[in-house]
Design a protein around this motif. Structure first.
Motif, mmCIF file in Angstrom:
data_model
loop_
_atom_site.group_PDB
_atom_site.id
_atom_site.type_symbol
_atom_site.label_atom_id
_atom_site.label_comp_id
_atom_site.label_asym_id
_atom_site.label_seq_id
_atom_site.Cartn_x
_atom_site.Cartn_y
_atom_site.Cartn_z
ATOM 1 N N ALA A 72 -1.836 -25.779 -10.097
ATOM 2 C CA ALA A 72 -1.591 -26.964 -10.935
ATOM 3 C C ALA A 72 -0.261 -27.568 -10.524
ATOM 4 N N VAL A 73 -0.134 -28.915 -10.744
ATOM 5 C CA VAL A 73 1.102 -29.627 -10.422
ATOM 6 C C VAL A 73 1.588 -30.313 -11.690
ATOM 7 N N HIS A 74 2.827 -29.986 -12.078
ATOM 8 C CA HIS A 74 3.443 -30.614 -13.242
ATOM 9 C C HIS A 74 4.356 -31.730 -12.721
ATOM 10 N N LEU A 75 3.880 -32.993 -12.891
ATOM 11 C CA LEU A 75 4.623 -34.147 -12.361
ATOM 12 C C LEU A 75 5.745 -34.540 -13.294
ATOM 13 N N ALA A 95 -3.452 -39.396 -5.386
ATOM 14 C CA ALA A 95 -3.071 -38.787 -4.114
ATOM 15 C C ALA A 95 -2.725 -37.308 -4.283
ATOM 16 N N VAL A 96 -2.027 -36.987 -5.353
ATOM 17 C CA VAL A 96 -1.662 -35.581 -5.593
ATOM 18 C C VAL A 96 -2.904 -34.761 -5.903
ATOM 19 N N THR A 97 -3.850 -35.366 -6.612
ATOM 20 C CA THR A 97 -5.093 -34.644 -6.930
ATOM 21 C C THR A 97 -5.855 -34.320 -5.665
ATOM 22 N N ARG A 98 -5.923 -35.338 -4.734
ATOM 23 C CA ARG A 98 -6.623 -35.056 -3.482
ATOM 24 C C ARG A 98 -5.898 -33.963 -2.672
ATOM 25 N N ALA A 99 -4.580 -34.020 -2.636
ATOM 26 C CA ALA A 99 -3.830 -32.992 -1.914
ATOM 27 C C ALA A 99 -4.020 -31.609 -2.563
ATOM 28 N N LEU A 100 -4.091 -31.597 -3.892
ATOM 29 C CA LEU A 100 -4.291 -30.333 -4.615
ATOM 30 C C LEU A 100 -5.655 -29.732 -4.293
ATOM 31 N N ALA A 101 -6.670 -30.575 -4.239
ATOM 32 C CA ALA A 101 -8.026 -30.091 -3.968
ATOM 33 C C ALA A 101 -8.188 -29.602 -2.538
ATOM 34 N N SER A 102 -7.331 -30.074 -1.627
ATOM 35 C CA SER A 102 -7.458 -29.674 -0.229
ATOM 36 C C SER A 102 -6.937 -28.263 0.044
ATOM 37 N N THR A 103 -6.203 -27.686 -0.897
ATOM 38 C CA THR A 103 -5.679 -26.329 -0.698
ATOM 39 C C THR A 103 -6.689 -25.297 -1.191
ATOM 40 N N GLY A 159 4.410 -29.387 -0.901
ATOM 41 C CA GLY A 159 5.740 -30.002 -0.847
ATOM 42 C C GLY A 159 5.757 -31.325 -0.083
ATOM 43 N N PRO A 160 5.201 -31.399 1.136
ATOM 44 C CA PRO A 160 5.237 -32.670 1.864
ATOM 45 C C PRO A 160 4.511 -33.803 1.139
ATOM 46 N N ALA A 161 3.347 -33.462 0.502
ATOM 47 C CA ALA A 161 2.602 -34.522 -0.209
ATOM 48 C C ALA A 161 3.397 -35.045 -1.388
ATOM 49 N N LEU A 162 4.050 -34.167 -2.147
ATOM 50 C CA LEU A 162 4.830 -34.619 -3.298
ATOM 51 C C LEU A 162 6.087 -35.373 -2.855
ATOM 52 N N ALA A 163 6.600 -35.043 -1.677
ATOM 53 C CA ALA A 163 7.776 -35.779 -1.203
ATOM 54 C C ALA A 163 7.424 -37.210 -0.817
ATOM 55 N N ILE A 164 6.142 -37.434 -0.454
ATOM 56 C CA ILE A 164 5.724 -38.773 -0.044
ATOM 57 C C ILE A 164 5.361 -39.613 -1.253
ATOM 58 N N THR A 165 4.578 -39.046 -2.194
ATOM 59 C CA THR A 165 4.089 -39.822 -3.322
ATOM 60 C C THR A 165 3.866 -38.917 -4.508
ATOM 61 N N THR A 166 3.980 -39.498 -5.693
ATOM 62 C CA THR A 166 3.677 -38.769 -6.925
ATOM 63 C C THR A 166 2.516 -39.407 -7.650
ATOM 64 N N GLU A 167 1.751 -40.298 -6.955
ATOM 65 C CA GLU A 167 0.579 -40.896 -7.598
ATOM 66 C C GLU A 167 -0.437 -39.792 -7.885
ATOM 67 N N PRO A 194 9.585 -25.257 -8.038
ATOM 68 C CA PRO A 194 10.047 -26.639 -8.204
ATOM 69 C C PRO A 194 10.103 -27.373 -6.857
ATOM 70 N N VAL A 195 9.725 -28.648 -6.871
ATOM 71 C CA VAL A 195 9.741 -29.480 -5.665
ATOM 72 C C VAL A 195 10.420 -30.811 -6.032
ATOM 73 N N ALA A 196 11.493 -31.184 -5.331
ATOM 74 C CA ALA A 196 12.184 -32.454 -5.594
ATOM 75 C C ALA A 196 11.383 -33.600 -4.983
ATOM 76 N N VAL A 197 10.997 -34.574 -5.813
ATOM 77 C CA VAL A 197 10.185 -35.696 -5.324
ATOM 78 C C VAL A 197 11.053 -36.895 -4.962
ATOM 79 N N ASP A 198 12.148 -37.107 -5.652
ATOM 80 C CA ASP A 198 13.125 -38.140 -5.297
ATOM 81 C C ASP A 198 14.409 -37.795 -6.030
ATOM 82 N N THR A 199 15.328 -38.688 -5.978
ATOM 83 C CA THR A 199 16.635 -38.399 -6.573
ATOM 84 C C THR A 199 16.503 -38.265 -8.080
ATOM 85 N N GLY A 200 16.861 -37.079 -8.573
ATOM 86 C CA GLY A 200 16.879 -36.839 -10.008
ATOM 87 C C GLY A 200 15.547 -36.463 -10.597
#
Length: 471
Positions: free
Chosen positions: A76-79, A59-67, A48-56, A131-137
């Motif tokens: 898996a992350v559905h952007l 970056a998300v792939t690196r955060a995913l691999a760290s778990t 959640g914190p990584a997706l709130a910062i960026t949706t690149e 579900p994780v809100a990344v920005d408005t909408g």
């Protein structure tokens, strides 16, 4: 009783163990399932914190691999689609999927559109959609795969442990029941041994009611032991009183016996006088024997050999009664007493039974009535038939009842009952009927020399002969 207690303990403990252990096992199974989904939720929340910062994607792939789940290929992350904000409730992310996704696109869209997490079944397990809100909408959906093995991890071990606990409880209950049963059975066996010993004639036997060997015995069995000891004491007292009464009654007979002996001595010579003196002398000997036996303590009584020759006893008693028969003009006949016929009864008892049968002939028939005595020895019994030419039995069933004889003065109604008891002690019987030869009464005394099952055919053949014995 011991095995019954063990079976009851096993049944009771098993039911109690099942009543507690089955719900515990189901609870462990549910706990394992909840633990697996809780771990999946934590893994999804870690992104959640990584997706709130960026949706690149990098970056998300690196955060995913760290778990942990991402490193194992279970996350898996559905952007969301780039530059295309979505109104709430209009659909899923619509963007690329990072990692190995297993959930259907429709389920992912539903999770992103509704903004709530849920699980769906996928091949090999379940997928948690968070579900994780990344920005408005815009909303991303984190998918965590939960394998079937994770839902049952540790459940088998828990069932084994619970089963071992149940078996341990059953084993402990068996040991406790065995110890308790051993005490109860030991007390019951002591009581049974004492009862058998008392029945065998040991009047000194008693059951212990105190001491180490009866500690822990049930109160009911201790009460039974007290009752047994009281009964044994009472039996000893009654037997002692009976012996004294028999001795006193026998002693009272000495005076009339003395008179009889003096009168018999004045009869002079002759067969009748000799028979009378012989009878009086024998009666005196019997009375003296009764007094000595009654005064003697049971433990001092000598062993009496059981058994005699029935033919010899019958010849002797018929010879005794023949003198009176000649005086009364009675014809008599003895048959079958030439050969030995051993029977398992005492000589005196058999002689008393034969005297009772012959005495009934003289008492209940008119002077001059003929009678006969037949002895039949078979492989399993000795049968004595006493018949006469009198009127016969008017009521055979009533004649066999103790104390109901109506033979006039001097009759007690106990003669046939004494004969019947003698026969029954050997497994034989006493039957009354009509003589097929003389036409009057016929009494059959059967004394068994072998168990009843030895020769049923022979007995049946004798009973069917002429249908003599009808009750």
């Amino acid at each position: 009783m011991r095995w019954a207690l063990i079976k009851a303990a096993v049944a009771g403990t098993t039911m109690v163990a099942l009543a507690f252990l089955i719900p515990l096992g189901l609870m462990v199974q549910q706990t394992a399932r909840d633990r697996a989904f809780t771990a999946a939720e934590r893994q999804a929340a870690a992104l959640g914190p990584a997706l709130a910062i960026t949706t690149e994607q990098d970056a998300v792939t690196r955060a995913l691999a760290s778990t942990d789940a991402g490193g194992q290929g279970r996350m898996a992350v559905h952007l969301p689609a780039a530059g295309r904000p979505e109104a709430p409730g209009t659909g899923g992310p619509g963007g690329p999927t990072l990692g190995e996704g297993r959930a259907a696109d429709g389920d992912v869209a539903t999770a992103g559109g509704q903004g709530r997490s849920f699980t769906v079944q996928v091949p090999g397990g379940y997928a948690l959609l968070q579900p994780v809100a990344v920005d408005t909408g815009r909303t991303a959906v984190v998918e965590v795969f939960v394998a079937e093995s994770d839902l049952t991890r540790g459940v088998s071990t828990a069932w084994l442990v619970l089963s071992a606990v149940a078996l341990g409880l059953v084993a402990i209950s068996v040991l406790v029941a065995d110890r308790m049963g051993n005490r109860i059975v030991a007390s019951a066996r002591r009581l049974a041994r004492a009862a058998r010993s008392l029945g065998a004639g040991n009047l000194a036997v008693r059951v212990p009611v105190t001491g180490k060997q009866v500690d822990g015995s049930p109160e009911e069995l201790r009460e039974a032991a007290h009752a047994f000891n009281t009964m044994a004491d009472r039996v000893v007292q009654l037997l002692a009183a009976e012996r004294e009464l028999a001795a006193d009654l026998s002693h009272r007979l000495r005076t009339p016996l003395t008179v009889l002996r003096l009168n018999a001595a004045s009869l002079g010579d002759g067969d009748a006088a000799h028979a009378t003196r012989h009878a009086v002398a024998q009666l005196e000997r019997e009375v003296d024997q009764i007094i000595r036996s009654a005064r003697r303590a049971p433990e001092d009584a000598p062993a009496v050999a059981v058994g005699c020759d029935a033919a010899e006893v019958i010849r002797e008693r018929v010879a005794f009664w023949s003198a009176l028969a000649e005086d009364e003009g009675r014809r008599w006949q003895l048959a079958g007493a030439e050969r030995a016929a051993p029977v398992p009864v005492q000589r005196g008892d058999l002689a008393a039974a034969v005297d009772a049968l012959l005495g009934n002939v003289f008492r209940h028939t008119a002077i001059g009535t003929a009678f006969s005595v037949d002895v039949l020895a078979t492989d399993s019994s000795v049968i004595v038939l006493v018949g006469d030419a009198g009127p016969g039995y008017s009521d055979p069933a009533a004649a066999l009842k103790r104390g109901e004889g109506h033979g006039g003065e001097g009759s007690t109604g106990l003669g046939l009952d004494i004969v019947r008891k003698l026969a029954e002690t050997t497994g034989g019987d006493l039957a009354l009927g009509r003589s097929a030869v003389l036409g009057g009464a016929e009494t059959r005394l059967r004394v068994r020399t072998r168990p009843q099952e030895a020769s049923p055919a022979r007995t049946g053949r004798r009973r069917s002969r002429g249908a003599l014995f009808q009750r």
